[in-house]
Design an enzyme around this catalytic site. Sequence first.
Site, PDB file in Angstrom:
ATOM      1  N   HIS A   1       9.885 -70.265 -14.054  1.00 38.83           N
ATOM      2  CA  HIS A   1       9.860 -70.259 -12.714  1.00 38.83           C
ATOM      3  C   HIS A   1      11.074 -70.870 -11.968  1.00 38.83           C
ATOM      4  O   HIS A   1      11.493 -70.254 -10.975  1.00 38.83           O
ATOM      5  CB  HIS A   1       8.624 -70.743 -12.269  1.00 38.83           C
ATOM      6  CG  HIS A   1       7.350 -70.057 -12.444  1.00 38.83           C
ATOM      7  ND1 HIS A   1       7.094 -68.794 -12.024  1.00 38.83           N
ATOM      8  CD2 HIS A   1       6.258 -70.296 -13.187  1.00 38.83           C
ATOM      9  CE1 HIS A   1       5.988 -68.269 -12.564  1.00 38.83           C
ATOM     10  NE2 HIS A   1       5.266 -69.033 -13.188  1.00 38.83           N
TER      11      HIS A   1
ATOM     12  N   SER B   1      10.116 -67.881 -20.485  1.00 37.89           N
ATOM     13  CA  SER B   1       9.583 -69.139 -21.244  1.00 37.89           C
ATOM     14  C   SER B   1       9.128 -68.919 -22.641  1.00 37.89           C
ATOM     15  O   SER B   1       8.480 -69.803 -23.293  1.00 37.89           O
ATOM     16  CB  SER B   1       8.635 -69.879 -20.256  1.00 37.89           C
ATOM     17  OG  SER B   1       7.311 -68.956 -20.232  1.00 37.89           O
TER      18      SER B   1
ATOM     19  N   GLU C   1       5.631 -63.054 -12.991  1.00 37.21           N
ATOM     20  CA  GLU C   1       5.353 -63.590 -14.404  1.00 37.21           C
ATOM     21  C   GLU C   1       5.859 -62.784 -15.454  1.00 37.21           C
ATOM     22  O   GLU C   1       6.436 -63.260 -16.373  1.00 37.21           O
ATOM     23  CB  GLU C   1       3.749 -63.753 -14.637  1.00 37.21           C
ATOM     24  CG  GLU C   1       3.087 -64.797 -13.977  1.00 37.21           C
ATOM     25  CD  GLU C   1       3.526 -66.198 -14.385  1.00 37.21           C
ATOM     26  OE1 GLU C   1       4.214 -66.245 -15.518  1.00 37.21           O
ATOM     27  OE2 GLU C   1       3.249 -67.074 -13.770  1.00 37.21           O
TER      28      GLU C   1
ATOM     29  N   HIS D   1       6.544 -74.043 -19.336  1.00 35.42           N
ATOM     30  CA  HIS D   1       6.910 -72.662 -18.778  1.00 35.42           C
ATOM     31  C   HIS D   1       7.160 -72.694 -17.358  1.00 35.42           C
ATOM     32  O   HIS D   1       8.014 -71.942 -16.855  1.00 35.42           O
ATOM     33  CB  HIS D   1       5.225 -72.166 -18.776  1.00 35.42           C
ATOM     34  CG  HIS D   1       5.190 -70.879 -17.692  1.00 35.42           C
ATOM     35  ND1 HIS D   1       5.485 -69.732 -18.297  1.00 35.42           N
ATOM     36  CD2 HIS D   1       4.370 -70.762 -16.770  1.00 35.42           C
ATOM     37  CE1 HIS D   1       5.111 -68.788 -17.273  1.00 35.42           C
ATOM     38  NE2 HIS D   1       4.341 -69.397 -16.439  1.00 35.42           N
TER      39      HIS D   1
END
Length: 362
Positions: A226, A285, A266, A221
């Site tokens: 990110h 992700s 997010e 993730h």
Amino acid sequence: MPVKTFSGPPVTTLVRVPQQAKQCNHLLRRSFTRSHSARASVAARQVLAAAAPTAPLPALRKIPCSLSEIDNGKILGFGADLAADHPGFGDEPYKRRRVSIAELARDHQVGNPIPRIEYTPEEVQTWGTVLRELTQLYPQHACQEYLRNFPLFNFKESEVPQLEDMSRILKNATGWQIRPVAGLLHPRDFLNGLAFSTFHSTQYVRHHSKPMYTPEPDVCHELLGHVPMLADPSYCDLVQNIGVASLGADEKQIWHLTKLYWFTVEFGVVREGDQAKGFGAGVLSSYGELQHMVSGKPKLVDFDPFAAQPKMSYKDGYQNQYFVLNSFKEGAKQLLDYCLSITDPDVVTRHLQNLNRWKESS
């Protein structure tokens, strides 16, 4: 290698947020802007330039002077202890593995290289599956900034990337860096880290039984969701504005900033022509979340940082709605405006001083 520190006393350790000596503060800010603006981050400098006195906060609050003053040990969950519904709950070797990786993060000191993990064949296979499946969707559903930066990291199915290597690439691209963390960090500490251009990242891999699902942030993730976005300067401004605002925020404001982070960093999407493209890490992700985002089922809502934000959800299936930015520059400006409404200029001034001193010592 020893932890690097700067000489001389820190600019401040404690900041009393009620307004005091406004004229002196104005002169300080003006003098500081003239002598340090070339080295200050764009996002923080914008906050300083436009900052105006705000309503006082009720108490003395400690403001971190450097990254080393931000505690990366306040883990709220998803560390070594797993809930009964976690895919790895009944796998004792997996849980012991998580403990050993979490301990490396807890022992890490700012300024030292991030510990390198020797990932197992099973972990490499899980990473490879996630990477292979997601890269099939990125060309169609990821935003252009993500696609432009993705090749910088040379991700391979046969190798789980090391945080230290990824951090060096970010440092060269935007000045951001990665710091290891054992699990889900306390919101205030995590957001404070963003003010220092630092992203706290886990190093463990999700359980192999469900490679396309994880109830917590794992290295898949962090790296696929990110890291590529943190190589884009406009996006970094957006993220850092949240971090600067968190420095002097009270508990209610921290909760609101956490939600703003959740619905942008997010699970945010951005408009590209007449299409919505994913930029949030929770979208980029997740194979299922990417498909859900473009299915037409969720609502697309214009982002408004001043509005009350809905409940954050990560266990109730996919998101029911996504907040949409017109561009990262506009989103950064929206967050800047919100930050100015809650951030005392005294806090911003001292943070810029501390940030420059910390960067010079790094």
